[in-house]
Write a protein that holds these residues in place. Structure first.
Motif, PDB file in Angstrom:
ATOM      1  N   ILE A  68     -14.440  -2.258 -17.122  1.00  0.00           N
ATOM      2  CA  ILE A  68     -15.413  -1.426 -16.415  1.00  0.00           C
ATOM      3  C   ILE A  68     -14.846  -0.022 -16.268  1.00  0.00           C
ATOM      4  O   ILE A  68     -13.727   0.141 -15.782  1.00  0.00           O
ATOM      5  N   VAL A  69     -15.614   0.963 -16.683  1.00  0.00           N
ATOM      6  CA  VAL A  69     -15.242   2.353 -16.444  1.00  0.00           C
ATOM      7  C   VAL A  69     -16.184   2.874 -15.369  1.00  0.00           C
ATOM      8  O   VAL A  69     -17.408   2.749 -15.476  1.00  0.00           O
ATOM      9  N   THR A  70     -15.587   3.429 -14.307  1.00  0.00           N
ATOM     10  CA  THR A  70     -16.369   3.941 -13.188  1.00  0.00           C
ATOM     11  C   THR A  70     -15.719   5.212 -12.673  1.00  0.00           C
ATOM     12  O   THR A  70     -14.599   5.550 -13.064  1.00  0.00           O
ATOM     13  N   ASN A  71     -16.407   5.910 -11.821  1.00  0.00           N
ATOM     14  CA  ASN A  71     -15.888   7.129 -11.206  1.00  0.00           C
ATOM     15  C   ASN A  71     -15.905   6.967  -9.700  1.00  0.00           C
ATOM     16  O   ASN A  71     -16.835   6.392  -9.151  1.00  0.00           O
ATOM     17  N   GLY A  72     -14.862   7.500  -9.070  1.00  0.00           N
ATOM     18  CA  GLY A  72     -14.845   7.443  -7.617  1.00  0.00           C
ATOM     19  C   GLY A  72     -13.587   8.054  -7.054  1.00  0.00           C
ATOM     20  O   GLY A  72     -12.637   8.359  -7.778  1.00  0.00           O
ATOM     21  N   SER A  73     -13.599   8.212  -5.751  1.00  0.00           N
ATOM     22  CA  SER A  73     -12.409   8.692  -5.053  1.00  0.00           C
ATOM     23  C   SER A  73     -11.377   7.570  -5.050  1.00  0.00           C
ATOM     24  O   SER A  73     -11.698   6.407  -5.324  1.00  0.00           O
ATOM     25  N   ALA A  74     -10.143   7.891  -4.721  1.00  0.00           N
ATOM     26  CA  ALA A  74      -9.096   6.873  -4.639  1.00  0.00           C
ATOM     27  C   ALA A  74      -9.508   5.778  -3.669  1.00  0.00           C
ATOM     28  O   ALA A  74      -9.330   4.580  -3.945  1.00  0.00           O
ATOM     29  N   TYR A  75     -10.095   6.165  -2.543  1.00  0.00           N
ATOM     30  CA  TYR A  75     -10.537   5.181  -1.552  1.00  0.00           C
ATOM     31  C   TYR A  75     -11.638   4.286  -2.118  1.00  0.00           C
ATOM     32  O   TYR A  75     -11.607   3.057  -1.942  1.00  0.00           O
TER      33      TYR A  75
ATOM     34  N   GLU B 179     -10.187   1.795  -4.542  1.00  0.00           N
ATOM     35  CA  GLU B 179      -9.488   0.738  -3.792  1.00  0.00           C
ATOM     36  C   GLU B 179     -10.495  -0.275  -3.239  1.00  0.00           C
ATOM     37  O   GLU B 179     -10.243  -1.486  -3.280  1.00  0.00           O
ATOM     38  N   GLN B 180     -11.609   0.218  -2.714  1.00  0.00           N
ATOM     39  CA  GLN B 180     -12.648  -0.665  -2.185  1.00  0.00           C
ATOM     40  C   GLN B 180     -13.250  -1.537  -3.285  1.00  0.00           C
ATOM     41  O   GLN B 180     -13.469  -2.731  -3.092  1.00  0.00           O
ATOM     42  N   ILE B 181     -13.533  -0.933  -4.427  1.00  0.00           N
ATOM     43  CA  ILE B 181     -14.095  -1.678  -5.556  1.00  0.00           C
ATOM     44  C   ILE B 181     -13.137  -2.800  -5.962  1.00  0.00           C
ATOM     45  O   ILE B 181     -13.550  -3.951  -6.138  1.00  0.00           O
ATOM     46  N   ILE B 182     -11.855  -2.469  -6.104  1.00  0.00           N
ATOM     47  CA  ILE B 182     -10.858  -3.464  -6.513  1.00  0.00           C
ATOM     48  C   ILE B 182     -10.775  -4.589  -5.484  1.00  0.00           C
ATOM     49  O   ILE B 182     -10.770  -5.775  -5.837  1.00  0.00           O
ATOM     50  N   ALA B 183     -10.741  -4.253  -4.206  1.00  0.00           N
ATOM     51  CA  ALA B 183     -10.664  -5.264  -3.150  1.00  0.00           C
ATOM     52  C   ALA B 183     -11.891  -6.173  -3.180  1.00  0.00           C
ATOM     53  O   ALA B 183     -11.773  -7.401  -3.036  1.00  0.00           O
TER      54      ALA B 183
END
Length: 171
Positions: free
Chosen positions: A57-64, A67-71
Motif C-alpha cells: 500500500i502506498v499512502t500519504n500522511g503525517s508521521a502520526y 503510525e495510526q494506520i500501522i497500529a
C-alpha cells in the motif's frame, strides 16, 4: 500562537496477511473510514500453498497518521505483519505499465526512439499503434507516459507499486 505544521510524506507499507476472503475489503474500509487515501495498492500470494498474501500500500500522511494506520492494520486479525518500508531502510520499489500509443510517420518513429531510451518493450504492434511494456520506479513511468502524450498516447494501464526490503532476510 503558532501551530506546527505536520509534514505529509509518501509511505510504502508492506502488509502480510492470511489469504482469505474479505481481508482486502476490510483493509480498504479501514482507510476509507479514517479518511486516508490509498495512492497504490497491489496484492498477491507469496507462499507456495497460497495461504499468505502480501499487500503493498502506498499512502500519504503525517508521521502520526502513518503510525495510526500501522497500529490499526496490526490490530486486524488476519494480519501477520505491517512494515513501513519508507522508514525501515533500503528497499526496492517497481511498477509495470502498459502504454498504448497510436500514430504514424515521425510520431511513430519518435515513440520507438523514446521506448528504446526508457527500455520499454514493444509487446504488441499494428500498422497504426504500439503497446509498450515499461517497468521501473513511479517517476520513470510518469515521465515515459508524459512523453508518450506528445506522440499519440491512447491508453495506460498500471499495476501499482510492488516493494521488498533489500538484503538477505525476509521482512
Amino acid at each position: 500562537m503558532h501551530i506546527k505544521e505536520e509534514t505529509i510524506e509518501r509511505h510504502t507499507l508492506s502488509v502480510t496477511v492470511d489469504n482469505e476472503a474479505g481481508i482486502l475489503a476490510r483493509i480498504a474500509g479501514m482507510f476509507t473510514a479514517r479518511g486516508y487515501n490509498i495512492e497504490s495498492l497491489t496484492v498477491a500470494d507469496v507462499t507456495e500453498d497460497e495461504s499468505v498474501s502480501r499487500i503493498t500500500i502506498v499512502t500519504n500522511g503525517s508521521a502520526y497518521a502513518i503510525e495510526q494506520i500501522i497500529a490499526q492494520l496490526d490490530r486486524l486479525v488476519p494480519v501477520h505483519s505491517v512494515l513501513d518500508l519508507t522508514t525501515f531502510g533500503p528497499h526496492v520499489e517497481r511498477e509495470l505499465a502498459l502504454v498504448k500509443v497510436a500514430g504514424s510517420g515521425d510520431h511513430r518513429i519518435e515513440a520507438l526512439r523514446l521506448a528504446d531510451v526508457y527500455r520499454a518493450r514493444v509487446i504488441d504492434a499494428t500498422t497504426s499503434s504500439f503497446i509498450f511494456e515499461v517497468t521501473g520506479g513511479s517517476d520513470k513511468i510518469d515521465t515515459f507516459v508524459g512523453l508518450m502524450r506528445e506522440v499519440g498516447l491512447v491508453e495506460v494501464a498500471r499495476t501499482g507499486i510492488v516493494a521488498i526490503t533489500r538484503g538477505k532476510s525476509a521482512h
